[in-house]
Write a protein that holds these residues in place. Structure first.
Motif, mmCIF file in Angstrom:
data_model
loop_
_atom_site.group_PDB
_atom_site.id
_atom_site.type_symbol
_atom_site.label_atom_id
_atom_site.label_comp_id
_atom_site.label_asym_id
_atom_site.label_seq_id
_atom_site.Cartn_x
_atom_site.Cartn_y
_atom_site.Cartn_z
ATOM 1 N N GLY A 190 0.771 -1.229 0.000
ATOM 2 C CA GLY A 190 0.000 0.000 0.000
ATOM 3 C C GLY A 190 0.803 1.279 0.000
ATOM 4 N N ASP A 191 2.123 1.176 0.068
ATOM 5 C CA ASP A 191 2.991 2.354 0.082
ATOM 6 C C ASP A 191 3.364 2.698 -1.365
ATOM 7 N N LEU A 192 2.628 3.625 -1.958
ATOM 8 C CA LEU A 192 2.867 3.988 -3.355
ATOM 9 C C LEU A 192 4.232 4.633 -3.536
ATOM 10 N N ARG A 193 4.588 5.517 -2.624
ATOM 11 C CA ARG A 193 5.893 6.169 -2.717
ATOM 12 C C ARG A 193 7.014 5.148 -2.663
ATOM 13 N N GLY A 194 6.899 4.172 -1.755
ATOM 14 C CA GLY A 194 7.913 3.129 -1.656
ATOM 15 C C GLY A 194 7.990 2.292 -2.913
ATOM 16 N N ALA A 195 6.846 2.031 -3.535
ATOM 17 C CA ALA A 195 6.836 1.244 -4.770
ATOM 18 C C ALA A 195 7.562 1.978 -5.888
ATOM 19 N N ILE A 196 7.353 3.293 -5.975
ATOM 20 C CA ILE A 196 8.034 4.078 -7.026
ATOM 21 C C ILE A 196 9.539 4.082 -6.780
ATOM 22 N N LYS A 197 9.940 4.198 -5.511
ATOM 23 C CA LYS A 197 11.373 4.175 -5.191
ATOM 24 C C LYS A 197 11.975 2.823 -5.581
ATOM 25 N N ASP A 198 11.258 1.735 -5.270
ATOM 26 C CA ASP A 198 11.769 0.408 -5.615
ATOM 27 C C ASP A 198 11.854 0.224 -7.129
ATOM 28 N N LEU A 199 10.859 0.744 -7.829
ATOM 29 C CA LEU A 199 10.884 0.651 -9.288
ATOM 30 C C LEU A 199 12.129 1.340 -9.842
ATOM 31 N N GLN A 200 12.409 2.540 -9.366
ATOM 32 C CA GLN A 200 13.561 3.283 -9.866
ATOM 33 C C GLN A 200 14.869 2.565 -9.531
ATOM 34 N N SER A 201 14.919 1.949 -8.347
ATOM 35 C CA SER A 201 16.153 1.267 -7.942
ATOM 36 C C SER A 201 16.417 0.009 -8.768
ATOM 37 N N ARG A 202 15.374 -0.537 -9.398
ATOM 38 C CA ARG A 202 15.528 -1.774 -10.170
ATOM 39 C C ARG A 202 15.946 -1.526 -11.623
ATOM 40 N N VAL A 203 15.867 -0.296 -12.089
ATOM 41 C CA VAL A 203 16.132 -0.031 -13.508
ATOM 42 C C VAL A 203 17.619 -0.232 -13.807
ATOM 43 N N GLN A 204 17.904 -1.117 -14.730
ATOM 44 C CA GLN A 204 19.273 -1.399 -15.171
ATOM 45 C C GLN A 204 19.287 -1.557 -16.691
ATOM 46 N N ASP A 205 20.122 -0.747 -17.343
ATOM 47 C CA ASP A 205 20.269 -0.837 -18.810
ATOM 48 C C ASP A 205 18.925 -0.712 -19.516
ATOM 49 N N GLY A 206 18.137 0.244 -19.074
ATOM 50 C CA GLY A 206 16.867 0.519 -19.730
ATOM 51 C C GLY A 206 15.790 -0.522 -19.514
ATOM 52 N N ARG A 207 15.942 -1.327 -18.458
ATOM 53 C CA ARG A 207 14.974 -2.391 -18.202
ATOM 54 C C ARG A 207 14.775 -2.561 -16.693
ATOM 55 N N VAL A 208 13.552 -2.923 -16.284
ATOM 56 C CA VAL A 208 13.278 -3.187 -14.858
ATOM 57 C C VAL A 208 13.741 -4.601 -14.541
ATOM 58 N N ALA A 209 14.715 -4.704 -13.651
ATOM 59 C CA ALA A 209 15.267 -6.015 -13.313
ATOM 60 C C ALA A 209 14.226 -6.870 -12.605
ATOM 61 N N ALA A 210 14.319 -8.186 -12.833
ATOM 62 C CA ALA A 210 13.351 -9.116 -12.241
ATOM 63 C C ALA A 210 13.508 -9.215 -10.732
ATOM 64 N N GLU A 211 14.727 -9.021 -10.221
ATOM 65 C CA GLU A 211 14.976 -9.096 -8.788
ATOM 66 C C GLU A 211 15.477 -7.747 -8.309
ATOM 67 N N GLY A 212 15.056 -7.385 -7.079
ATOM 68 C CA GLY A 212 15.473 -6.104 -6.513
ATOM 69 C C GLY A 212 15.678 -6.199 -5.022
ATOM 70 N N SER A 213 15.788 -5.056 -4.393
ATOM 71 C CA SER A 213 16.117 -5.017 -2.966
ATOM 72 C C SER A 213 14.961 -4.503 -2.123
ATOM 73 N N GLU A 214 13.717 -4.528 -2.674
ATOM 74 C CA GLU A 214 12.629 -4.061 -1.837
ATOM 75 C C GLU A 214 12.506 -4.972 -0.617
ATOM 76 N N GLY A 215 12.114 -4.416 0.480
ATOM 77 C CA GLY A 215 12.076 -5.152 1.736
ATOM 78 C C GLY A 215 13.368 -4.984 2.507
ATOM 79 N N GLU A 216 14.482 -4.699 1.789
ATOM 80 C CA GLU A 216 15.735 -4.442 2.491
ATOM 81 C C GLU A 216 15.845 -2.978 2.878
ATOM 82 N N ARG A 217 15.009 -2.129 2.269
ATOM 83 C CA ARG A 217 15.023 -0.717 2.599
ATOM 84 C C ARG A 217 14.576 -0.528 4.047
ATOM 85 N N ASP A 218 15.211 0.392 4.766
ATOM 86 C CA ASP A 218 14.873 0.652 6.161
ATOM 87 C C ASP A 218 13.501 1.305 6.224
#
Length: 507
Positions: A190-218
């Motif tokens: 339900g945290d829209l802001r957090g979802a956008i941050k996670d989306l941006q952190s996953r972008v690599q070489d013009g693509r959203v990576a399948a695995e990311g670090s959401e949940g590891e964020r404080d």
């Protein structure tokens, strides 16, 4: 790279996602402000769009924004300076402007420095529309809440978050897979802001990576995560860790768990949980008495790890916890009950609250033992709201109303039985028949739910006066058989122990 949460912040209310009703209510508040002149509190979990909605509203209304964070203004002087600047800015700008106070719930933590009271005066006297932003609505002072309208922004569903992430990807020219966006949305609860941050952190070489670090964020755990952790899901150690990541004081955690534990626990689990909550209350009392806040850790140990440790099985699914504990009304109800118990049992109010009330709550949970609940209500002369508080039942349920009515009948019967003939028809009678006869009746009816059963001292003395606390029918020197029966009921009439009983009334 620009922060996507700022780059794609809604510029109008129509762009605010996932809270259509709250968005419409906020717009209506602004459009009718000249009629009511009240401030509004916009509250909800972090990241659901509260502040963005306030700024989008200002853009729609053509109002300039004057903003302050309550964490930066905690004293009366700072709030009054803010009010002065806002008034001066209004004069310079002309017309309406929107005053936005973010993190308004942080003021309550500093009310001893006058910040909450000063903000309440500012809200009441304001000549401009004010939006207060809060994560915890009940973390604000009652005076401040009562001076404002209220609009709740709920957690944004994953179904509403995914289209936002999809639109951002398309505008950024980033390739994505739909399943990946769904996983990001679901992971952020339900945290829209957090979802956008996670989306941006996953972008690599013009693509959203399948695995990311959401949940590891404080991320600070919200209070409902804490409730699930303690009451349903996590081990004692894990629950304690969640407690430390929750932005609440041990006092607040205790109130939340105490209020919600009957919704999940029952019987032995509930009784054991209340034992730990009573211990936590003792430690918090030491904090208040000594101002030694190192004791907080022991309170938190009991509230989180202790309550989680007594859980026999883990629970799944969703639990309707309801809103935050209503501290003022709740505390006054709890204090009233504690005072009634203390008065009848001959103990301090603190002892009644910590040591007797939790066990009464466990033994009468949801009024499952009707006879026991009726005896409790009769003993302490409780009303429906008090029965609801102790048993965890709704005060308007037929069961609670029936129990209160039956208890009232028992008290009335007991009053007549121990009246010494005061309610008898006005006709000649044998003057010697009003003494021992009544006492014998009371002894024989000891198991019928009269006040004598509970050791309230309703017996009649030799002088014909009611001696409260002297044990049932003490003045008439009850027989040995009657004394044994009273002893079984906790009345202790013969040894003159004032008939004071707490839990023994119900054992």
């Amino acid at each position: 790279m620009a922060d996507w949460t700022e780059k794609y912040r809604p510029s109008t209310l129509s762009e605010v996602r996932g809270n259509d009703k709250a968005r419409d209510a906020l717009k209506e508040w602004a459009e009718t402000w000249d009629d009511h002149g009240e401030a509004v509190v916009v509250h909800g979990s972090p990241g659901v769009g509260k502040t963005s909605a306030a700024h989008a509203l200002a853009a729609d209304m053509g109002w300039p924004v004057f903003e302050m964070n309550a964490s930066d203004a905690r004293t009366r002087d700072e709030i009054e300076r803010f009010a002065g600047r806002a008034a001066a800015n209004s004069t310079l700008e002309g017309g309406r402007q929107l005053i936005v106070l973010d993190e308004a719930d942080s003021l309550h933590q500093h009310k001893d420095r006058g910040g909450a009271a000063a903000m309440t005066r500012l809200v009441k006297d304001a000549t401009q529309p004010i939006v207060l932003i809060a994560n915890d609505y009940y973390g604000m002072s009652r005076g401040l809440r009562s001076a404002c309208q209220e609009i709740e922004f709920r957690d944004v569903s994953a179904r509403s978050v995914v289209p936002v992430l999809r639109d951002i990807c398309r505008q950024e020219g980033v390739a994505f897979e739909e399943d990946v966006l769904k996983r990001i949305a679901e992971a952020n609860r339900g945290d829209l802001r957090g979802a956008i941050k996670d989306l941006q952190s996953r972008v690599q070489d013009g693509r959203v990576a399948a695995e990311g670090s959401e949940g590891e964020r404080d991320r600070t755990a919200d209070i409902f995560e804490f409730l699930d952790a303690v009451l349903k899901e996590e081990s004692a150690e894990e629950a304690l860790s969640t407690a430390y990541s929750t932005d609440e004081t041990p006092d607040d955690l205790l109130q939340w768990i105490e209020d919600k534990v009957p919704k999940v626990y029952a019987d032995d689990e509930l009784a054991d949980a209340y034992e730990h909550l009573a211990n936590a209350d003792v430690w918090l009392g030491r904090v208040r008495a000594t101002q030694n806040y190192t004791y907080w850790r022991y309170a938190t140990d009991n509230v989180a790890a202790g309550v989680a440790a007594v859980r026999r099985t883990d629970r799944g699914g969703w639990t309707r916890y309801g809103g935050a504990p209503y501290r003022s009304a709740r505390d006054s109800t709890r204090d009233y009950i504690a005072e009634r118990i203390a008065e009848r049992a001959g103990v301090s109010t603190a002892t009644a609250r910590r040591e007797i009330m939790p066990y009464l709550a466990a033994m009468t949970h949801h009024c499952r033992n009707r006879e026991l609940t009726v005896r409790m209500v009769t003993r302490y002369d409780l009303e429906a709201e008090h029965v609801s508080f102790i048993t965890g039942s709704g005060k308007t349920t037929n069961k609670v109303e029936g129990i209160v009515a039956e208890a009232a009948e028992r008290r009335e019967e007991a009053a007549i039985e121990h009246s010494g003939g005061a309610f008898a028809p006005a006709e000649p009678s044998d003057p010697e028949s009003a003494g021992d006869g009544d006492s014998d009746d009371a002894g024989e009816n000891g198991g019928a739910g009269t006040l004598a059963e509970f050791g309230t001292g309703a017996g009649t003395t030799d002088e014909g006066t009611d001696e409260r606390g002297e044990g049932a029918d003490r003045g008439d020197e009850a027989t040995a058989d009657e004394s044994d029966e009273k002893g079984d009921n906790g009345d202790e009439g013969d040894d003159g122990d004032d008939g004071q009983a707490g839990l023994s009334d119900f054992m």
